[in-house]
Scaffold this motif. Structure first.
Motif, PDB file in Angstrom:
ATOM      1  N   LEU A 329      -4.304  12.894  -7.865  1.00  9.37           N
ATOM      2  CA  LEU A 329      -4.724  11.901  -6.880  1.00  9.37           C
ATOM      3  C   LEU A 329      -4.514  12.433  -5.463  1.00  9.37           C
ATOM      4  O   LEU A 329      -5.379  12.266  -4.593  1.00  9.37           O
ATOM      5  N   TYR A 330      -3.371  13.061  -5.239  1.00  9.88           N
ATOM      6  CA  TYR A 330      -3.139  13.680  -3.926  1.00  9.88           C
ATOM      7  C   TYR A 330      -4.182  14.752  -3.638  1.00  9.88           C
ATOM      8  O   TYR A 330      -4.694  14.864  -2.513  1.00  9.88           O
ATOM      9  N   ARG A 331      -4.507  15.557  -4.641  1.00 10.78           N
ATOM     10  CA  ARG A 331      -5.519  16.601  -4.436  1.00 10.78           C
ATOM     11  C   ARG A 331      -6.886  15.986  -4.124  1.00 10.78           C
ATOM     12  O   ARG A 331      -7.624  16.475  -3.270  1.00 10.78           O
ATOM     13  N   ALA A 332      -7.199  14.884  -4.819  1.00  9.65           N
ATOM     14  CA  ALA A 332      -8.496  14.248  -4.626  1.00  9.65           C
ATOM     15  C   ALA A 332      -8.664  13.684  -3.219  1.00  9.65           C
ATOM     16  O   ALA A 332      -9.771  13.689  -2.670  1.00  9.65           O
ATOM     17  N   VAL A 333      -7.564  13.199  -2.634  1.00 13.65           N
ATOM     18  CA  VAL A 333      -7.660  12.648  -1.278  1.00 13.65           C
ATOM     19  C   VAL A 333      -7.440  13.718  -0.214  1.00 13.65           C
ATOM     20  O   VAL A 333      -7.390  13.404   0.984  1.00 13.65           O
ATOM     21  N   GLY A 334      -7.297  14.967  -0.628  1.00 14.79           N
ATOM     22  CA  GLY A 334      -7.217  16.056   0.337  1.00 14.79           C
ATOM     23  C   GLY A 334      -5.826  16.478   0.709  1.00 14.79           C
ATOM     24  O   GLY A 334      -5.606  17.064   1.772  1.00 14.79           O
ATOM     25  N   GLY A 335      -4.843  16.201  -0.139  1.00 18.37           N
ATOM     26  CA  GLY A 335      -3.471  16.615   0.144  1.00 18.37           C
ATOM     27  C   GLY A 335      -2.617  15.406   0.490  1.00 18.37           C
ATOM     28  O   GLY A 335      -2.874  14.288   0.048  1.00 18.37           O
ATOM     29  N   GLY A 336      -1.614  15.633   1.309  1.00 22.94           N
ATOM     30  CA  GLY A 336      -0.730  14.542   1.707  1.00 22.94           C
ATOM     31  C   GLY A 336       0.670  14.667   1.152  1.00 22.94           C
ATOM     32  O   GLY A 336       1.452  13.725   1.208  1.00 22.94           O
ATOM     33  N   TRP A 337       1.019  15.858   0.608  1.00 21.60           N
ATOM     34  CA  TRP A 337       2.378  16.045   0.103  1.00 21.60           C
ATOM     35  C   TRP A 337       3.349  16.085   1.262  1.00 21.60           C
ATOM     36  O   TRP A 337       3.093  16.664   2.313  1.00 21.60           O
ATOM     37  N   GLN A 338       4.527  15.493   1.049  1.00 22.94           N
ATOM     38  CA  GLN A 338       5.606  15.550   2.030  1.00 22.94           C
ATOM     39  C   GLN A 338       6.805  16.197   1.376  1.00 22.94           C
ATOM     40  O   GLN A 338       7.249  15.774   0.311  1.00 22.94           O
ATOM     41  N   ILE A 339       7.348  17.204   2.020  1.00 19.40           N
ATOM     42  CA  ILE A 339       8.481  17.946   1.460  1.00 19.40           C
ATOM     43  C   ILE A 339       9.774  17.392   2.027  1.00 19.40           C
ATOM     44  O   ILE A 339       9.971  17.324   3.232  1.00 19.40           O
ATOM     45  N   ASP A 340      10.658  16.975   1.132  1.00 17.90           N
ATOM     46  CA  ASP A 340      11.984  16.486   1.524  1.00 17.90           C
ATOM     47  C   ASP A 340      12.952  17.665   1.495  1.00 17.90           C
ATOM     48  O   ASP A 340      13.266  18.212   0.449  1.00 17.90           O
ATOM     49  N   GLN A 341      13.410  18.065   2.669  1.00 14.21           N
ATOM     50  CA  GLN A 341      14.274  19.238   2.772  1.00 14.21           C
ATOM     51  C   GLN A 341      15.658  19.008   2.157  1.00 14.21           C
ATOM     52  O   GLN A 341      16.395  19.949   1.910  1.00 14.21           O
ATOM     53  N   ASN A 342      16.013  17.735   1.899  1.00  8.85           N
ATOM     54  CA  ASN A 342      17.327  17.434   1.347  1.00  8.85           C
ATOM     55  C   ASN A 342      17.361  17.453  -0.163  1.00  8.85           C
ATOM     56  O   ASN A 342      18.389  17.230  -0.768  1.00  8.85           O
ATOM     57  N   LYS A 343      16.199  17.695  -0.804  1.00  5.68           N
ATOM     58  CA  LYS A 343      16.121  17.694  -2.246  1.00  5.68           C
ATOM     59  C   LYS A 343      15.649  19.046  -2.731  1.00  5.68           C
ATOM     60  O   LYS A 343      14.912  19.740  -2.058  1.00  5.68           O
TER      61      LYS A 343
END
Length: 345
Positions: A329-343
């Motif tokens: 779904l994220y790929r279909a909408v063109g991305g949108g991943w958020q990286i949590d640096q604490n995990k």
């Protein structure tokens, strides 16, 4: 002795915008290439995330198998004790062993799958498997897949997907090429000039009297059928790019709708399977209690064991599939991943 030196140059006067249109076309084509690069990054990120999800899913399946092995071994011990005291037949012991060894036999293939997924992640990351094995070999939970994804309005979708932006840039480049082709119908003006020195004696070569210069203006007229054909070709390319843009938009809307439907139904499946696992655990506990008290046959316990293992595997597989659906779904909408640096996940 005669000596001379001259520097000459010429400029095309962009009176009717032919050069500007071609520059714009080149810029838009370059931007389209940049968006294609962004689309590749989105797809690569999705592939890495999917491979990671499959790795953690397999590791959870391994934990399920090991947990069931421990439970089945305990039940096998109960049947052996009952057999030794004359309360159960050897058939119960044999059936308990068959269930135990069946589960044990499934573990090597799961471990092989885990190694393959680590290797796949290494290839996608441009690393050697040994560089990732230590960090990924220990089982970890499947990352959270219960997410609210902001799809937004269709206009935002057009802005987010790199392939749509690339198609849009290609249309703009083709339109600029049509404009340049039409501008070629008009005369072209060239400004030519030269400056230099000429003298018979070298000691007077740089004297101001030896300075020479020339300025000229030339222009070319209409070139006939050649320009007509070039314009037709440019329009045909524009039409093709417009059709490709429309097709890309339609495909994007379809992909998003399919991904949303798949993710929504995957979540529903996980919820149902969780309840199924709970009931499976209750069934195994009750059937085992009745067997110990001599009120039920061992077949009920066997069925409960097999069913519980199947339910738990189905749940883990569905959880991994739901995460993969979320990634899609994220790929279909063109991305949108958020990286949590604490995990670390």
């Amino acid at each position: 002795r005669y000596a001379s030196g001259e520097l000459s140059t010429s400029w095309e006067l962009d009176v009717f915008g032919s050069i500007r249109s071609r520059v714009k076309s080149s810029k838009e084509q370059f931007r389209a290439t940049q968006e294609e690069y962004n689309a590749v990054l989105v797809s690569l990120t999705a592939e890495v995330a999917t491979a990671y999800a499959e790795l953690r899913t397999l590791q959870q399946e391994l934990l399920v198998a090991q947990k069931n092995m421990a439970s089945q071994q305990a039940i096998l011990h109960i049947t052996e004790v009952r057999y030794n005291t004359g309360l159960a037949s050897q058939l119960d012991v044999s059936q308990a062993k068959s269930v135990y060894y069946s589960t044990k036999a499934s573990i090597p293939s799961i471990e092989a799958g885990i190694r393959q997924q680590i290797n796949a992640l290494a290839v996608l990351s441009g690393l050697y498997p040994s560089d990732l094995y230590t960090a990924l070999k220990d089982p970890r939970p499947i990352p959270d897949y219960m997410k609210i994804v902001s799809i937004g309005i269709p206009v935002n979708l057009l802005r987010q997907r790199p392939d749509i932006r690339s198609a849009e840039r290609s249309v703009a480049a083709a339109a600029a090429s049509v404009g340049a082709a039409k501008s070629d119908y008009f005369p072209k003006f060239y400004l030519k000039g030269s400056i230099g020195f000429a003298a018979r004696d070298m000691d007077k070569f740089f004297d101001h009297n030896s300075l020479t210069y020339q300025i000229a203006l030339s222009w070319t007229l209409f070139q006939g059928r050649q320009l007509t054909q070039a314009t037709k070709e440019a329009k045909a390319v524009l039409d093709e790019n417009i059709r490709q843009y429309n097709q890309t938009v339609l495909g994007a809307v379809q992909e998003v709708d399919n991904a949303m439907s798949l993710y929504t139904n995957a979540v529903k499946q996980v919820v149902a399977l969780r309840e199924l696992v709970v009931q499976g655990e209750v069934t195994l506990k009750l059937s085992l209690d009745l067997y110990k008290r001599g009120l039920a046959t061992f077949q009920n316990v066997l069925d409960a064991q097999r069913s519980l293992l199947s339910y738990q595997n189905s749940l883990v597989s569905a959880q991994g599939g739901t995460l993969s659906s979320l990634i899609e779904l994220y790929r279909a909408v063109g991305g949108g991943w958020q990286i949590d640096q604490n995990k670390n996940e």
